[in-house]
Design a protein around this motif. Structure first.
Motif, short mmCIF file in Angstrom:
data_model
loop_
_atom_site.label_atom_id
_atom_site.label_comp_id
_atom_site.label_asym_id
_atom_site.label_seq_id
_atom_site.Cartn_x
_atom_site.Cartn_y
_atom_site.Cartn_z
N GLN A 190 0.81 -1.22 0.00
CA GLN A 190 0.00 0.00 0.00
C GLN A 190 0.85 1.27 0.00
O GLN A 190 0.49 2.26 -0.62
CB GLN A 190 -0.92 0.01 1.22
CG GLN A 190 -2.06 -0.98 1.16
CD GLN A 190 -2.87 -0.97 2.43
OE1 GLN A 190 -2.31 -0.96 3.54
NE2 GLN A 190 -4.19 -0.97 2.31
N VAL A 191 1.97 1.23 0.70
CA VAL A 191 2.78 2.45 0.85
C VAL A 191 3.94 2.51 -0.13
O VAL A 191 4.69 3.48 -0.15
CB VAL A 191 3.31 2.57 2.29
CG1 VAL A 191 2.16 2.59 3.28
CG2 VAL A 191 4.29 1.45 2.62
N GLY A 192 4.09 1.47 -0.96
CA GLY A 192 5.13 1.51 -1.99
C GLY A 192 6.43 0.83 -1.62
O GLY A 192 7.45 1.04 -2.28
N ASP A 226 -0.41 13.39 6.84
CA ASP A 226 -0.36 12.21 7.69
C ASP A 226 1.07 11.69 7.80
O ASP A 226 1.83 11.68 6.82
CB ASP A 226 -1.24 11.10 7.13
CG ASP A 226 -2.71 11.32 7.45
OD1 ASP A 226 -3.02 12.32 8.13
OD2 ASP A 226 -3.53 10.50 7.01
N PHE A 227 1.43 11.22 8.99
CA PHE A 227 2.70 10.55 9.21
C PHE A 227 2.39 9.24 9.93
O PHE A 227 1.71 9.23 10.96
CB PHE A 227 3.65 11.39 10.06
CG PHE A 227 4.97 10.71 10.34
CD1 PHE A 227 6.05 10.90 9.49
CD2 PHE A 227 5.13 9.88 11.44
CE1 PHE A 227 7.27 10.28 9.73
CE2 PHE A 227 6.34 9.24 11.69
CZ PHE A 227 7.42 9.45 10.83
N ALA A 228 2.86 8.13 9.38
CA ALA A 228 2.59 6.81 9.95
C ALA A 228 3.89 6.09 10.23
O ALA A 228 4.86 6.21 9.47
CB ALA A 228 1.73 5.98 8.98
N THR A 274 3.41 10.30 4.64
CA THR A 274 4.71 9.70 4.93
C THR A 274 4.53 8.48 5.81
O THR A 274 3.82 8.53 6.81
CB THR A 274 5.63 10.71 5.65
OG1 THR A 274 5.79 11.86 4.82
CG2 THR A 274 6.99 10.10 5.93
N THR A 275 5.15 7.37 5.41
CA THR A 275 5.04 6.13 6.18
C THR A 275 6.43 5.56 6.40
O THR A 275 7.21 5.43 5.45
CB THR A 275 4.18 5.08 5.45
OG1 THR A 275 2.89 5.63 5.17
CG2 THR A 275 4.02 3.84 6.31
N VAL A 276 6.72 5.22 7.64
CA VAL A 276 7.93 4.48 7.96
C VAL A 276 7.52 3.03 8.12
O VAL A 276 6.96 2.63 9.14
CB VAL A 276 8.60 5.01 9.25
CG1 VAL A 276 9.87 4.24 9.53
CG2 VAL A 276 8.89 6.49 9.12
N LEU A 289 0.92 3.44 13.81
CA LEU A 289 0.49 4.65 14.49
C LEU A 289 0.48 5.77 13.46
O LEU A 289 1.51 6.06 12.85
CB LEU A 289 1.45 4.99 15.64
CG LEU A 289 1.24 6.35 16.32
CD1 LEU A 289 -0.13 6.43 16.96
CD2 LEU A 289 2.34 6.62 17.33
N VAL A 290 -0.68 6.37 13.25
CA VAL A 290 -0.83 7.41 12.24
C VAL A 290 -1.25 8.70 12.94
O VAL A 290 -2.23 8.71 13.69
CB VAL A 290 -1.88 7.02 11.18
CG1 VAL A 290 -1.92 8.07 10.07
CG2 VAL A 290 -1.59 5.64 10.62
N VAL A 291 -0.52 9.78 12.68
CA VAL A 291 -0.89 11.08 13.22
C VAL A 291 -1.18 12.03 12.06
O VAL A 291 -0.51 11.99 11.03
CB VAL A 291 0.21 11.66 14.12
CG1 VAL A 291 0.38 10.82 15.37
CG2 VAL A 291 1.54 11.79 13.38
N ARG A 292 -2.19 12.86 12.24
CA ARG A 292 -2.50 13.91 11.27
C ARG A 292 -2.10 15.24 11.88
O ARG A 292 -2.50 15.58 12.99
CB ARG A 292 -3.98 13.91 10.91
CG ARG A 292 -4.40 15.11 10.06
CD ARG A 292 -5.61 14.81 9.22
NE ARG A 292 -5.31 13.81 8.21
CZ ARG A 292 -6.17 13.42 7.27
NH1 ARG A 292 -7.37 13.96 7.21
NH2 ARG A 292 -5.83 12.50 6.39
#
Length: 337
Positions: A278-280, A310-312, A291-293, A301-304
């Protein structure tokens, strides 16, 4: 969250080191063993037998046969590896980081000493003609101390006494004013950790081969492996921390570099299922989801942020971290009058 602990409290510090760290340690152990044996044997046609292995001041005053010079440090290394295994197995809680420091410092010390011995004896007719020792000893000791310190600091991040954590439950928690709380979680990608160890061993092998005089390599050929090893190490693990100051996400074994958001910079937090597809892919990804780590598939954990981005981060126990963050965000929006 409070001084009263519940039976469900857990911290990431109570968990054993990730499997990737174990495999990386195993690769390091085997690689160092191979280097200790291979360095003198590879150059045996250019070394005297016996060869100088001990210096009194700057001049050689002791020797060993070529076979003994290859096997003695290897045997000592095997003892150090067994010691590190025992430290991790039986005393990890009381001495966090000791096993990692033992492997790092011992490996650097022994390979550095073996390299200097081979270099000093190279193309000498007798062991008594070996080159004197000087600045090499100082550099090896400094490198040994630095490696042990860094490994100890990195190892302590996954050991030690438990820290209080918020109780599990709802999407948001009530945080009474004045209460001390902390939420910690981490994740690691074992394949990236193993890749970092293997690439690092390749770089170390090249450096030692050049330093010992056994081979003539261009430093430019070694540098890419060193850079790739450090990059893989930095991307192989992540650590999330929630306190009254907000959310901090640190990368790599030392938690640096790090990103931080205060509660006033965040709009909301949630736990969300995401996969690498999903995130590549794996690692640090930026796409339509933000942004996803991504170090392992599953709950993130996802914060807006207040900016609408969004940062996950894929860490364990994301629901609890999101609940605490939402409580902190709600507190910042309460009227103070």
């Amino acid at each position: 969250m409070t001084d009263e602990k519940t039976p469900t409290e857990r911290t990431t510090a109570e968990r054993p080191a990730p499997h990737g760290a174990v495999w990386a340690a195993a690769a390091w152990s085997v690689g160092v063993l191979a280097l200790l044996v291979a360095l003198p044997l590879t150059a045996r046609h250019r070394l005297p037998d016996p060869l100088a292995t001990h210096w009194g001041g700057r001049e050689p005053n002791g020797s060993m046969s070529l076979t003994a010079a290859a096997l003695a440090p290897a045997a000592f290394w095997a003892v150090l590896v067994l010691t590190a295994v025992a430290l991790r197995r039986y005393w990890a809680g009381r001495t966090p980081g000791a096993a990692a420091a033992t492997l790092a410092a011992g490996g650097v010390l022994l390979t550095g000493a073996q390299t200097s011995i081979v270099h000093a004896n190279l193309d000498r007719a007798r062991w008594q003609d070996a080159a004197p020792m000087g600045i090499e000893v100082v550099l090896i000791l400094l490198a040994t101390g630095l490696a042990g310190l860094l490994a100890w600091l990195a190892g302590r991040r996954f050991g030690g006494r438990p820290e209080p954590r918020p109780a599990a439950g709802a999407p948001a928690l009530e945080v009474p004013p004045g209460e001390q709380f902390v939420w910690l979680s981490h994740a690691a990608n074992p394949w990236l950790q193993l890749a970092a160890a293997v690439l690092g061993l390749v770089a170390v092998t090249g450096v030692l081969a050049v330093a010992s005089g056994v081979a003539e390599l261009d430093w430019v050929l070694v540098l890419p492996f060193a850079v790739a090893s450090l990059a893989s190490l930095a991307c192989s693990s992540v650590r999330a921390r929630v306190t009254a100051r907000g959310l901090t996400v640190g990368f790599g074994p030392f938690g640096w570099p790090a990103r931080h958001w205060s509660p006033t910079e965040l709009d909301s937090a949630r736990a969300e299922q995401r996969t690498a597809a999903q995130v590549g892919g794996w690692g640090y990804r930026i796409n339509g989801l933000g942004t996803t780590v991504m170090l392992r598939g599953g709950t993130c954990l996802v914060v807006r942020t207040r900016r609408g981005t969004d940062f996950a981060v894929s860490v364990d126990d994301a629901e609890r971290g999101a609940a605490l963050l939402n409580a902190l965000i709600a507190r910042t929006r309460q009227p103070t009058g």
